[in-house]
Design a protein around this motif. Structure first.
Motif, PDB file in Angstrom:
ATOM      1  N   LYS A  27      -3.599  12.628   0.441  1.00 65.23           N
ATOM      2  CA  LYS A  27      -4.902  13.267   0.244  1.00 65.23           C
ATOM      3  C   LYS A  27      -4.724  14.776   0.179  1.00 65.23           C
TER       4      LYS A  27
ATOM      5  N   LYS B  40       2.240   4.259   9.377  1.00 61.83           N
ATOM      6  CA  LYS B  40       2.197   5.077   8.169  1.00 61.83           C
ATOM      7  C   LYS B  40       3.593   5.624   7.935  1.00 61.83           C
TER       8      LYS B  40
ATOM      9  N   CYS C  87      -3.565   6.125   8.023  1.00 64.96           N
ATOM     10  CA  CYS C  87      -3.288   7.551   8.169  1.00 64.96           C
ATOM     11  C   CYS C  87      -4.498   8.192   8.821  1.00 64.96           C
TER      12      CYS C  87
ATOM     13  N   LEU D 121       0.728   4.187  -2.773  1.00 64.88           N
ATOM     14  CA  LEU D 121       0.384   5.551  -2.365  1.00 64.88           C
ATOM     15  C   LEU D 121       1.457   6.554  -2.786  1.00 64.88           C
TER      16      LEU D 121
ATOM     17  N   LYS E 121       0.832  -1.207   0.000  1.00 67.49           N
ATOM     18  CA  LYS E 121       0.000   0.000   0.000  1.00 67.49           C
ATOM     19  C   LYS E 121       0.864   1.253   0.000  1.00 67.49           C
TER      20      LYS E 121
ATOM     21  N   CYS F  38      -0.614   9.990   3.243  1.00 69.27           N
ATOM     22  CA  CYS F  38      -1.571   9.301   2.356  1.00 69.27           C
ATOM     23  C   CYS F  38      -1.842  10.069   1.068  1.00 69.27           C
TER      24      CYS F  38
ATOM     25  N   TYR G  93       6.389   7.976   4.897  1.00 71.78           N
ATOM     26  CA  TYR G  93       6.600   8.680   3.628  1.00 71.78           C
ATOM     27  C   TYR G  93       8.089   8.760   3.336  1.00 71.78           C
TER      28      TYR G  93
ATOM     29  N   TYR H 102      -1.742  -0.280   7.286  1.00 67.73           N
ATOM     30  CA  TYR H 102      -1.296   1.072   6.985  1.00 67.73           C
ATOM     31  C   TYR H 102      -2.467   2.006   7.249  1.00 67.73           C
TER      32      TYR H 102
ATOM     33  N   CYS I  28      -1.536  15.788   2.566  1.00 70.59           N
ATOM     34  CA  CYS I  28      -1.018  14.897   3.602  1.00 70.59           C
ATOM     35  C   CYS I  28       0.167  14.134   3.037  1.00 70.59           C
TER      36      CYS I  28
END
Length: 296
Positions: free
Chosen positions: A275, A87, A237, A31, A27, A273, A89, A235, A270
């Motif tokens: 968004k 989560k 967020c 993402l 995921k 995720c 990044y 996962y 974000c």
């Protein structure tokens, strides 16, 4: 559904955590549209953070692990709660992928040298923050070094992410944490060292169909094993429009007015995720008005 299982030897000398994080790593890679090496680095860190988060005693606690290296990957991080949900990044998700002569992904080159930081927030009081140099960049060795230097817990960490060479998709992901507790004697240490010496890689074990419990038992071969607990993890967020609005409201009044007068709105993305949240000029005025009422 991904799962963490934690086991302990019957004499309380060794604790092992194992995770199958395949869905989590997959995921995250989708993402963030990560290159193979970025998928591997982020997937490994998500596994480690999830297992370390599940060790936190307070349900309100979270752990934040961040790597800031000078490699092309840039800074990347993972945040987990006390239930192992996680989560993350990466700054440069499209980092070029290099390989060792063996064909394995060269995560260390992508990470480079720098600082690894661990922040544990227990939900009250000041968080604990530890910072140490990145010793490897392959992630697992750095987690091992963190436990040895910052928490004085002898630890073996193994992490793996298997990437399909053609589709570049995450096929398997998981990890192991093997930790010696105060009751460990020399014979226990010798037995663990022998077990670690013959263990397959995490992705090999997963490819063989081994579960998280199977991996724990393999690490604890020769010991009586008790299952402490198990978690289904994913996962997650927790971002929301309300949280972003609250963040905007915490900004200085002149900055909010600047967004109204110059930008006629605001947009927030974000990083966990991806968004997008858009606020109109009128919505920003409402936030500003509410802020003024609260300050009175």
């Amino acid at each position: 559904m991904d799962k963490i299982i934690r086991c302990i030897t019957s004499d309380g000398a060794v604790m092992v955590s194992a995770i199958d994080s395949t869905d989590i790593a997959y995921k995250a890679s989708v993402l963030h549209d990560t290159s193979p090496v970025a998928s591997a680095a982020l997937g490994r860190l998500l596994s480690a953070a999830s297992m370390m988060g599940a060790q936190l005693k307070s349900s309100k606690s979270t752990i934040n692990i961040r790597f800031e290296g000078d490699g092309e990957l840039g800074a990347f991080m993972a945040v987990a709660d006390a239930y192992g949900n996680v989560k993350g990044y990466v700054t440069n998700p499209h980092c070029p992928t290099e390989h060792y002569n063996s064909g394995k992904l060269n995560v260390a080159a992508a990470v480079g040298h720098g600082i690894m930081s661990v922040m544990k927030d227990f939900g009250e009081g000041e968080p604990y923050i530890g910072k140490i140099p990145i010793v490897s960049g392959e992630i697992a060795e750095d987690i091992t070094n963190y436990f040895a230097t910052s928490e004085q817990i002898p630890t073996v960490c193994a992490l793996g992410v298997l990437i399909d060479k053609d589709s570049r998709q995450v096929l398997l992901s998981g990890g192991l944490l093997i930790q010696l507790l105060p009751g460990a004697d020399d014979s226990t240490i010798d037995r663990i060292e022998k077990n670690v010496g013959v263990l397959d890689s995490v992705t090999t074990m997963l490819a063989k169909g081994m579960t998280a419990l199977d991996m724990c038992k393999a690490a604890l071969q020769g010991f009586e094993v008790e299952v402490l607990d198990e978690f289904e993890v994913k996962y997650v967020c927790g971002c929301s429009r309300e949280k972003i609005a609250s963040l905007i409201a915490s900004m200085p009044e002149d900055e909010i007015r600047q967004m109204i007068d110059e930008d006629h709105g605001a947009e927030a993305n974000c990083r966990f995720c991806r968004k997008q949240y858009r606020f109109t000029e009128d919505e920003l005025k409402q936030i500003l008005a509410s802020k003024a009422e609260q300050d009175q």
